[in-house]
Enzyme design. Structure first.
Site, mmCIF file in Angstrom:
data_model
loop_
_atom_site.group_PDB
_atom_site.id
_atom_site.type_symbol
_atom_site.label_atom_id
_atom_site.label_comp_id
_atom_site.label_asym_id
_atom_site.label_seq_id
_atom_site.Cartn_x
_atom_site.Cartn_y
_atom_site.Cartn_z
ATOM 1 C CG HIS A 119 -2.096 -1.001 0.918
ATOM 2 N ND1 HIS A 119 -2.963 -1.086 -0.232
ATOM 3 C CD2 HIS A 119 -1.947 -1.801 1.994
ATOM 4 C CE1 HIS A 119 -3.832 -1.467 0.478
ATOM 5 N NE2 HIS A 119 -3.127 -2.694 1.584
ATOM 6 C CG HIS A 157 -6.726 -4.970 1.774
ATOM 7 N ND1 HIS A 157 -6.470 -5.902 2.793
ATOM 8 C CD2 HIS A 157 -8.550 -4.742 2.159
ATOM 9 C CE1 HIS A 157 -6.578 -5.906 3.253
ATOM 10 N NE2 HIS A 157 -8.547 -5.081 3.139
#
Length: 337
Positions: A119, A157
């Site tokens: 991320h 994710h």
């Protein structure tokens, strides 16, 4: 690759990204009888130059400023006094693994690191991630002269940071399968890259509730042929195990066998120009049992153990998903036409 410092990263009281995650992954290898077949290596810290190949100088400085005292980057992402030390060794583990695998010192590698990385963008820590470990490894591979590097991300994710870093770079094929809509909100099927990098970002967004059969079909029918066409010289895996059926944060139902099927596609993709070269990097996964099962399944395939027999899904929902992926990607990858 493992190091005691990975257990010293403190993400905050009650945080799901906790030190026990590393031990969960290691436990999986032990319980599966795989520990004796692997070599345990200690990573070195990544250099500032290696970090700056994919991160801005300001970002590196912000993370470094937390050393010895900690700091907060966003509501989900914080650093303790030892987090910077862990983060530079997490990135350094991947750099060292890339060197060893490319040089032929190691056949393949699994970096059991924390904090995770996918991320983290070029200039921002987020989503529990400080430095983008897999991106640092890819950047290092490119600096060594490799021309085609694949990053395969099966975390639940979307790997928004990795996508951000290589958005315009045709040397890096980034593939992500992920629950959608979900954190961090990116990863729609039509996010395909920009400029010379157009077509080299491949997103496979999935509704919640999917399991082994749906994942196996998407990876075998979409990811595998794209990978054969790209013909990478090195395969990097963002190995997040939070699509596991027991994970408290994800909404998928993948089992250990499912992760074995995904790992099989990754290893197979490394068969031609890459000469079997694979470096896997731990990302998410917040069930300790899920981490154990997923890590064991991944390492078994890295060791060329037989892949589990997973049947692909053939229901209407899977047909629609595969059709949507083909429609978006076939202009860039005619093999899907």
């Amino acid at each position: 690759y493992d190091d005691a410092v990975f257990r010293e990263h403190d993400a905050g009281p009650g945080h799901p990204e906790r030190p026990e995650r590393v031990d969960g992954a290691r436990r999986g290898l032990k319980e599966a009888g795989l520990e004796g077949a692997v070599e345990l290596l200690e990573p070195r810290p990544a250099t500032r130059e290696e970090l700056a190949a994919v991160h801005t100088a300001d970002h590196v400085d912000r993370v470094a400023a937390t050393e010895g005292q900690g700091g907060q980057f966003d509501p989900d992402t914080s650093a303790g006094p030892r987090s910077y030390a862990a983060a530079v060794r997490a990135a350094g583990a991947v750099v060292g693994a890339v060197d060893a695998v490319v040089d032929g010192t190691l056949d393949r590698a699994f970096c059991i690191v924390r904090p995770p990385g996918h991320h983290a963008t070029a200039k921002r820590a987020m989503g529990f991630c400080l430095f983008n470990n897999v991106a640092v490894g890819a950047g290092h591979a490119l600096s060594r002269g490799l021309e085609r590097v694949a990053i395969l991300d099966f975390d639940v994710h979307h790997g928004n940071g990795t996508q951000d870093i290589f958005w315009t770079d045709p040397r890096v094929l980034f593939v992500s399968s992920h629950q959608f809509p979900f954190y961090p909100g990116t990863g729609a099927v039509d996010e395909v890259g920009e400029g010379k990098g157009r077509g080299f970002t491949v997103n496979l967004p999935m509704p919640g509730g999917l399991g082994d059969g749906e994942y196996a079909r998407a990876w075998r029918e979409i990811v595998a042929p794209i990978g054969r066409s790209f013909d990478p010289q090195l395969v990097l895996i963002s190995a997040g195990f939070d699509a596991h059926e027991a994970d408290p944060l994800g909404g998928m139902t993948v089992t250990g066998d499912g992760y074995g099927a995904l790992a099989d596609v990754c290893v197979s993709m490394a068969g031609a120009a890459a000469g079997g070269k694979v470096v896997a990097v731990l990302e998410g996964g917040y069930s300790l049992d899920g981490l154990a099962q997923g890590s064991a399944a991944l390492v078994a395939r890295l060791l060329d153990r037989p892949a589990p027999d997973v049947s692909v899904a053939s229901d209407a929902r899977s047909e629609a998903l595969i059709g949507a992926y083909r429609k978006t990607q076939s202009p860039f990858w005619p093999v899907l036409g």
